[in-house]
Design an enzyme around this catalytic site. Structure first.
Site, mmCIF file in Angstrom:
data_model
loop_
_atom_site.group_PDB
_atom_site.id
_atom_site.type_symbol
_atom_site.label_atom_id
_atom_site.label_comp_id
_atom_site.label_asym_id
_atom_site.label_seq_id
_atom_site.Cartn_x
_atom_site.Cartn_y
_atom_site.Cartn_z
ATOM 1 N NE ARG A 38 -64.978 -22.095 11.266
ATOM 2 C CZ ARG A 38 -65.781 -22.202 12.308
ATOM 3 N NH1 ARG A 38 -66.322 -21.122 12.857
ATOM 4 N NH2 ARG A 38 -66.056 -23.391 12.813
ATOM 5 C CE LYS A 198 -66.370 -32.306 32.319
ATOM 6 N NZ LYS A 198 -67.375 -31.309 32.688
ATOM 7 N N GLY A 355 -62.611 -28.209 17.333
ATOM 8 C CA GLY A 355 -61.843 -27.047 17.798
ATOM 9 C C GLY A 355 -60.458 -27.349 18.349
ATOM 10 N N GLY A 378 -68.698 -28.050 16.087
ATOM 11 C CA GLY A 378 -69.918 -28.815 16.364
ATOM 12 C C GLY A 378 -70.362 -29.674 15.191
HETATM 13 C C1 3PG Z 1 -69.017 -22.717 14.606
HETATM 14 O O1 3PG Z 1 -68.310 -21.756 14.909
HETATM 15 O O2 3PG Z 1 -68.827 -23.861 15.050
HETATM 16 C C2 3PG Z 1 -70.107 -22.510 13.602
HETATM 17 O O3 3PG Z 1 -69.977 -21.281 12.984
HETATM 18 C C3 3PG Z 1 -71.463 -22.667 14.243
HETATM 19 O O4 3PG Z 1 -71.656 -21.699 15.244
HETATM 20 P P1 3PG Z 1 -72.744 -21.934 16.367
HETATM 21 O O5 3PG Z 1 -72.256 -23.060 17.225
HETATM 22 O O6 3PG Z 1 -72.898 -20.646 17.107
HETATM 23 O O7 3PG Z 1 -74.041 -22.325 15.664
HETATM 24 MG MG MG Z 2 -69.879 -24.133 17.825
#
Ligand code: 3PG
Ligand code: MG
Length: 401
Positions: A38, A198, A355, A378
């Site tokens: 990142r 899942k 991820g 996310g």
């Molecule tokens: C992540 O790591 O996916 C982003 O930085 C968002 O983080 P968060 O899910 O804590 O909002």
């Molecule tokens: Mg996250």
């Protein structure tokens, strides 16, 4: 898609105080950053603004603190960023108030300053107008380079876009460009590979994808739920039996939309969940009652790779098996290598994110060969779900004026 928001090409940053929202939420273990991807991704934006004589003021969150938490200070991350970009990065112990105001006032053109974790203030996650106003005092323009936090409508990811002239950073721009080519205006046929444990966490994603892609490969633990829903015995495999009706609904929706669903046709089964546990491939009519499906089988791999051959665009989220344990990484690694080879041969545009997915592609040694790998977790999933991303929408709204 790229033309619907303003970028660094549309603003003269020289002499300006530029509030740059970045994602510094890097994985850390005992104070050491374990993956600096990142930081590498935001380097072009930071370097460009600094090089053009803008004052770079970095805004970011780290972790999910409830109030001030020294363990979640951005200070060590700012130091690591300085190493990555090869320029000094100053640090201020607060992102608003006297501390921040003085630090910004002390900046010369081209300087880089990182402000402390924005989530130390509750106004960040609440997108509180008073907090947004305090932050806005520190800058002349706002640049959002944090696609991976764009699913959050927080003060620094969204609110500032209503207060200051708003622009996309280079990473945001590249990300939206790549994702646009993958689902919004793709070269067809489009195939999606969705895996992971899942179904329950990916229902919205699957429902959206079947309306957009031409073929959908379902692998990983979640495939077991689909197999079970079709009356196939899956033994002791991970399976969300209560979601059988949901799985059938998704299959129906795919059929109605003309999307081919590609499920495993065979499976690698072991009798305990451990690396190198003795295992064997079985046809779907013969999964042992005490066995666990831990990977797609060899016939399935042939089928998946053939489906990749038929596609011009691939979107991938989630591993096809328990890839953290050999030999149950075989399906994931094989499909990943195949997609990478097709991409290198210019036959395929390949985009992956989420991820576990990035970890799986790194494990396969092919991450560099994909057309684009998103660092978003996310936010990538919400994008695949077809949900609006507040941090992107505000850039589009700002461009419309
Ligand atoms: C992540 O790591 O996916 C982003 O930085 C968002 O983080 P968060 O899910 O804590 O909002
Ligand atoms: Mg996250």
């Amino acid at each position: 898609m790229t033309n619907s928001f303003r970028t660094l090409d549309d603003v003269n940053v020289s002499g300006k105080r530029v509030l740059v929202r970045v994602d510094l939420n890097v994985p850390m273990d005992n104070g050491r950053i374990t993956d600096a991807t990142r930081l590498e991704r935001i380097a072009p934006t930071v370097t460009e603004i600094s090089g053009k004589g803008g004052k770079v003021i970095l805004l970011a969150h780290f972790g999910r603190p409830k109030g001030v938490d020294p363990k979640l200070s951005l200070k060590p991350v700012a130091a690591a960023l300085a190493g990555v970009i090869g320029k000094p990065v100053a640090f201020a112990d607060d992102c608003i108030g006297d501390v921040a105001t003085k630090a910004v006032a002390a900046m010369q053109d081209g300087d880089i300053l990182c402000l402390e974790n924005t989530r130390f203030h509750p106004g960040e996650e609440k997108n509180d107008p008073a907090f947004v106003a305090e932050l806005a005092e520190l800058g002349d323009i706002w640049v959002n380079d944090a696609f991976s936090a764009a699913h959050r409508a927080h003060a620094t990811t969204e609110g500032l876009g209503h207060k200051l002239p708003a622009f996309a950073g280079r990473t945001m721009q590249a990300e939206l460009d790549a994702l646009g080519k993958a689902l919004d205006a793709p070269t067809r046929p489009v195939i999606a590979i969705v895996g992971g444990a899942k179904v329950s966490s990916k229902i919205d994603l699957l429902e959206n994808l079947v309306t957009k892609v031409d073929a959908l490969v379902i692998g990983g633990g979640m495939a077991n739920t689909f197999l079970h829903a079709q009356g196939i015995g899956v033994g002791k495999s991970l399976c969300e039996k209560d979601l059988a009706a949901t799985a059938l609904r998704i299959i129906d929706k795919a059929e109605a939309a003309g999307c081919a669903i590609i499920l495993p046709v065979d499976a690698v089964v072991a009798f305990h969940f451990a690396a190198n546990a003795p295992s064997q491939a079985y046809g779907l009519d013969a999964i042992p009652a005490d066995g666990m499906i831990l990977d797609v089988g060899p016939q399935s791999i042939v089928r998946i790779n053939a489906a990749i051959d038929d596609a011009a665009t691939l979107v991938w989220n989630g591993p096809l098996g328990a890839f953290e344990m050999t030999p149950f990484d075989t399906g994931t690694v094989s499909a990943a290598k195949h997609a990478a080879a097709r991409t290198k041969a210019r036959k395929l545009i390949s985009v992956a994110g989420g991820g576990d997915t990035v970890a799986a592609l790194n494990h396969a040694g092919v991450a560099d060969d994909f057309s684009y790998i998103s660092t978003a977790g996310g936010a990538f999933l919400e994008w695949m779900e077809g949900k609006p991303l507040p941090g992107v929408d505000v850039l589009r709204a700002a461009a419309k004026g």
